[in-house]
Enzyme design. Structure first.
Site, PDB file in Angstrom:
ATOM      1  N   ASN A  71      34.612  88.882  10.068  1.00  0.00           N
ATOM      2  CA  ASN A  71      35.356  89.570  11.314  1.00  0.00           C
ATOM      3  C   ASN A  71      34.882  89.611  12.478  1.00  0.00           C
ATOM      4  O   ASN A  71      33.811  90.208  12.818  1.00  0.00           O
ATOM      5  CB  ASN A  71      35.720  91.129  10.743  1.00  0.00           C
ATOM      6  CG  ASN A  71      36.499  91.749  11.881  1.00  0.00           C
ATOM      7  OD1 ASN A  71      37.145  91.208  12.893  1.00  0.00           O
ATOM      8  ND2 ASN A  71      36.647  93.005  11.800  1.00  0.00           N
ATOM      9  N   LYS A  77      36.011  90.276  15.418  1.00  0.00           N
ATOM     10  CA  LYS A  77      36.389  91.490  16.528  1.00  0.00           C
ATOM     11  C   LYS A  77      36.545  90.758  17.622  1.00  0.00           C
ATOM     12  O   LYS A  77      37.132  89.237  17.735  1.00  0.00           O
ATOM     13  CB  LYS A  77      35.391  92.237  16.422  1.00  0.00           C
ATOM     14  CG  LYS A  77      34.911  92.844  15.071  1.00  0.00           C
ATOM     15  CD  LYS A  77      34.086  94.196  15.030  1.00  0.00           C
ATOM     16  CE  LYS A  77      33.883  94.771  13.649  1.00  0.00           C
ATOM     17  NZ  LYS A  77      33.278  95.814  13.510  1.00  0.00           N
ATOM     18  N   HIS A  84      42.204  97.785   9.934  1.00  0.00           N
ATOM     19  CA  HIS A  84      40.810  98.077  10.133  1.00  0.00           C
ATOM     20  C   HIS A  84      40.520  99.460  10.838  1.00  0.00           C
ATOM     21  O   HIS A  84      41.238  99.779  11.537  1.00  0.00           O
ATOM     22  CB  HIS A  84      40.206  97.007  11.080  1.00  0.00           C
ATOM     23  CG  HIS A  84      38.780  96.744  11.223  1.00  0.00           C
ATOM     24  ND1 HIS A  84      37.891  97.682  12.142  1.00  0.00           N
ATOM     25  CD2 HIS A  84      37.828  96.319  10.534  1.00  0.00           C
ATOM     26  CE1 HIS A  84      36.628  97.443  12.019  1.00  0.00           C
ATOM     27  NE2 HIS A  84      36.661  96.565  10.849  1.00  0.00           N
ATOM     28  N   GLU A  96      38.596 100.391  13.354  1.00  0.00           N
ATOM     29  CA  GLU A  96      38.750 100.292  14.723  1.00  0.00           C
ATOM     30  C   GLU A  96      40.324 100.336  15.288  1.00  0.00           C
ATOM     31  O   GLU A  96      40.528 100.919  16.216  1.00  0.00           O
ATOM     32  CB  GLU A  96      38.024  99.002  15.293  1.00  0.00           C
ATOM     33  CG  GLU A  96      36.540  99.152  15.135  1.00  0.00           C
ATOM     34  CD  GLU A  96      35.772  97.840  14.973  1.00  0.00           C
ATOM     35  OE1 GLU A  96      36.163  96.811  15.170  1.00  0.00           O
ATOM     36  OE2 GLU A  96      34.614  98.278  14.400  1.00  0.00           O
ATOM     37  N   GLU A 144      35.280  99.998   3.929  1.00  0.00           N
ATOM     38  CA  GLU A 144      34.245  99.877   4.963  1.00  0.00           C
ATOM     39  C   GLU A 144      34.126 101.291   5.395  1.00  0.00           C
ATOM     40  O   GLU A 144      34.909 101.918   6.160  1.00  0.00           O
ATOM     41  CB  GLU A 144      35.044  99.233   6.161  1.00  0.00           C
ATOM     42  CG  GLU A 144      35.343  97.558   5.703  1.00  0.00           C
ATOM     43  CD  GLU A 144      35.045  96.782   6.853  1.00  0.00           C
ATOM     44  OE1 GLU A 144      34.500  95.837   7.245  1.00  0.00           O
ATOM     45  OE2 GLU A 144      35.970  97.186   8.066  1.00  0.00           O
ATOM     46  N   GLY A 166      28.810  98.715  12.133  1.00  0.00           N
ATOM     47  CA  GLY A 166      28.338  98.457  13.522  1.00  0.00           C
ATOM     48  C   GLY A 166      27.207  99.296  13.775  1.00  0.00           C
ATOM     49  O   GLY A 166      26.569  99.559  14.958  1.00  0.00           O
ATOM     50  N   SER A 217      27.657  96.774   8.144  1.00  0.00           N
ATOM     51  CA  SER A 217      26.497  96.457   8.434  1.00  0.00           C
ATOM     52  C   SER A 217      25.734  95.638   7.144  1.00  0.00           C
ATOM     53  O   SER A 217      24.712  95.791   6.797  1.00  0.00           O
ATOM     54  CB  SER A 217      25.327  97.677   8.519  1.00  0.00           C
ATOM     55  OG  SER A 217      25.790  98.401   9.799  1.00  0.00           O
TER      56      SER A 217
END
Ligand code: 13P
Length: 248
Positions: free
Chosen positions: A9, A11, A93, A95, A165, A171, A211
């Protein structure tokens, strides 16, 4: 046997030019039985697809709209993605949930739209740190999966991929341990089985994301209910080759 999937991904990283260069550079280095996917910014879909066209790499987007067309400024439809030859799309996702009002209900609509158009959605679920600390991780995962797959038949459901996730691992460099990730993925598989039966549960592919690195990928991917990874930061580096090649 479930074929493993390793998806990057990207991003909001790379222009079409730098993305195509990067993709072309790493594509020849993959030696794996895994299905490899690059989920890239919309503007990179075509260039990256062209850059890796001689390799068995699938291209995906990171979002789509659940309507076919209309007055939705700034949005992109499934047909637009298909025209770019995208085969996959990330849905829900964390985010997008955190910054753009994505909810379990919009995830449900997007999942249905994606599959109805022949795209493979990678449907993201996962708990926040406070939820893990409160001991409600599994309750939350069950709810996220149940709403995402509301009014979705088994055939449609099996045309998706799920990504677990944990938000606290994204991150942050704090990877879930293989046991933590396994437990959560097993829970997701269990609720999928409640919805669609044990045979379907044995077929659905469930990825871990958060991660993932070249150093921890193999231990995670070797767990019985983890069918590969959804990789953020490390998918922007040549380290992604090690992660993909962790699947022999
Ligand atoms: P990181 O691998 O950077 O933690 O990101 C994970 C992720 O969000 C993939 O979708």
């Amino acid at each position: 046997m479930r074929r493993k999937v390793v998806a990057g991904n990207w991003k909001m990283n790379h222009t079409s030019a730098t993305g195509a260069d990067f993709a072309a550079g790493i594509a020849p280095k993959f030696q794996t039985s895994a299905e490899v996917v690059f989920c890239v910014p919309y503007t990179n879909l075509w260039c990256v697809k062209e850059a890796v066209k001689d390799y068995p790499i699938g291209i995906g987007a990171q979002n789509l709209h659940y309507e076919d067309s209309g007055a939705f400024t700034g949005e992109v439809s499934a047909d637009m993605l298909l025209k770019m030859e995208a085969k996959y799309v990330i849905v829900g996702h964390s985010e997008r949930r955190a910054y753009y009002n994505e909810t379990d209900e919009t995830v449900n609509k997007k999942l249905k739209k994606a599959v109805s158009k022949g795209l493979t959605p990678i449907v993201c679920v996962g708990e926040q740190l406070t939820q893990r600390e409160q001991g409600i991780t599994e309750d939350l995962l069950r709810m996220q999966v149940r709403i995402a797959y509301m009014d979705v038949d088994a055939e449609t459901a099996l045309a998706t991929i799920i990504a677990y996730e944990p938000v606290w691992a994204i991150g942050t460099g704090k990877t879930a341990t293989p046991d933590q990730a396994q437990q959560a993925c097993a829970c997701v598989r269990e609720v999928f089985g409640v919805l669609y039966g044990t045979d379907a549960a044995s077929k659905i592919r469930i990825l871990y994301g958060g991660s993932v690195t070249g150093a921890n990928a193999k231990d995670l991917f070797d767990m019985p209910d983890i069918d590969g990874g959804l990789v953020g930061g490390a998918s922007l580096k040549t380290e992604f080759v090690d992660i993909v090649n962790a699947v022999k």
